[in-house]
Design a protein around this motif. Sequence first.
Motif, PDB file in Angstrom:
ATOM      1  N   UNK A 160     -79.608  53.835  71.016  1.00 29.22           N
ATOM      2  CA  UNK A 160     -78.513  52.935  71.385  1.00 29.22           C
ATOM      3  C   UNK A 160     -78.273  51.901  70.292  1.00 29.22           C
ATOM      4  N   UNK A 161     -76.984  51.583  70.111  1.00 27.70           N
ATOM      5  CA  UNK A 161     -76.594  50.465  69.263  1.00 27.70           C
ATOM      6  C   UNK A 161     -75.950  49.414  70.149  1.00 27.70           C
ATOM      7  N   UNK A 162     -76.315  48.181  69.926  1.00 28.17           N
ATOM      8  CA  UNK A 162     -75.775  47.090  70.722  1.00 28.17           C
ATOM      9  C   UNK A 162     -75.093  46.095  69.795  1.00 28.17           C
ATOM     10  N   UNK A 163     -73.771  46.005  69.905  1.00 30.43           N
ATOM     11  CA  UNK A 163     -73.021  45.007  69.133  1.00 30.43           C
ATOM     12  C   UNK A 163     -72.874  43.750  69.970  1.00 30.43           C
ATOM     13  N   UNK A 164     -73.059  42.623  69.342  1.00 31.21           N
ATOM     14  CA  UNK A 164     -72.957  41.355  70.060  1.00 31.21           C
ATOM     15  C   UNK A 164     -72.503  40.256  69.107  1.00 31.21           C
ATOM     16  N   UNK A 165     -72.196  39.104  69.672  1.00 29.51           N
ATOM     17  CA  UNK A 165     -71.848  37.943  68.866  1.00 29.51           C
ATOM     18  C   UNK A 165     -70.380  37.583  68.864  1.00 29.51           C
ATOM     19  N   UNK A 166     -69.559  38.413  69.469  1.00 26.35           N
ATOM     20  CA  UNK A 166     -68.141  38.115  69.497  1.00 26.35           C
ATOM     21  C   UNK A 166     -67.816  36.943  70.411  1.00 26.35           C
ATOM     22  N   UNK A 167     -66.560  36.542  70.379  1.00 22.17           N
ATOM     23  CA  UNK A 167     -66.127  35.451  71.225  1.00 22.17           C
ATOM     24  C   UNK A 167     -64.784  34.918  70.784  1.00 22.17           C
ATOM     25  N   UNK A 168     -64.455  33.757  71.290  1.00 19.33           N
ATOM     26  CA  UNK A 168     -63.195  33.094  70.954  1.00 19.33           C
ATOM     27  C   UNK A 168     -63.468  32.065  69.866  1.00 19.33           C
ATOM     28  N   UNK A 169     -62.715  32.134  68.780  1.00 17.17           N
ATOM     29  CA  UNK A 169     -62.913  31.235  67.653  1.00 17.17           C
ATOM     30  C   UNK A 169     -61.554  30.815  67.122  1.00 17.17           C
ATOM     31  N   UNK A 170     -61.497  29.627  66.580  1.00 17.34           N
ATOM     32  CA  UNK A 170     -60.236  29.125  66.039  1.00 17.34           C
ATOM     33  C   UNK A 170     -59.985  29.665  64.642  1.00 17.34           C
ATOM     34  N   UNK A 171     -58.739  29.648  64.253  1.00 16.27           N
ATOM     35  CA  UNK A 171     -58.380  30.050  62.898  1.00 16.27           C
ATOM     36  C   UNK A 171     -59.192  29.236  61.889  1.00 16.27           C
ATOM     37  N   UNK A 172     -59.728  29.941  60.917  1.00 16.57           N
ATOM     38  CA  UNK A 172     -60.545  29.288  59.904  1.00 16.57           C
ATOM     39  C   UNK A 172     -62.006  29.185  60.265  1.00 16.57           C
TER      40      UNK A 172
END
Length: 125
Positions: free
Chosen positions: A2-14
């Motif tokens: 299995x591969x688990x991608x994580x760390x995404x989210x909502x971020x502002x420009x820049x």
Amino acid sequence: VQLQASGGGLVQVGGSVRLSCAASGFTLDYHAVGWFRQAPGKEREGVSCISSSGDGTHYADSVKGRFTISRDNNKNTVYLQMNSLKPEDTAVYYCAAIQATMTACYRLGAHYKYWGQGTQVTVSS
């Protein structure tokens, strides 16, 4: 396996975000790893890849100079550091892996055998 991608989210420009791709059930030591993304209504595109040794890397022109791929084989994890984010970076990001020679790095998704489930990155303006 299995591969688990994580760390995404909502971020502002820049802003910045770091994605992680962790492997379980196998070791990433002898695997090239790629990051791909897919925005709504668009085809999947390759973002970056790194060879099993870490010596070979590739970046899409759209992210060159802003994104950095790296790996920590002791942690069985590959990272994608994303800086200076733009609204057009908004997408679901996937990591993928394939057993490969030490310097090989593949830009096309068709080369990869193992895929993570994806993590959403949304860049707001």
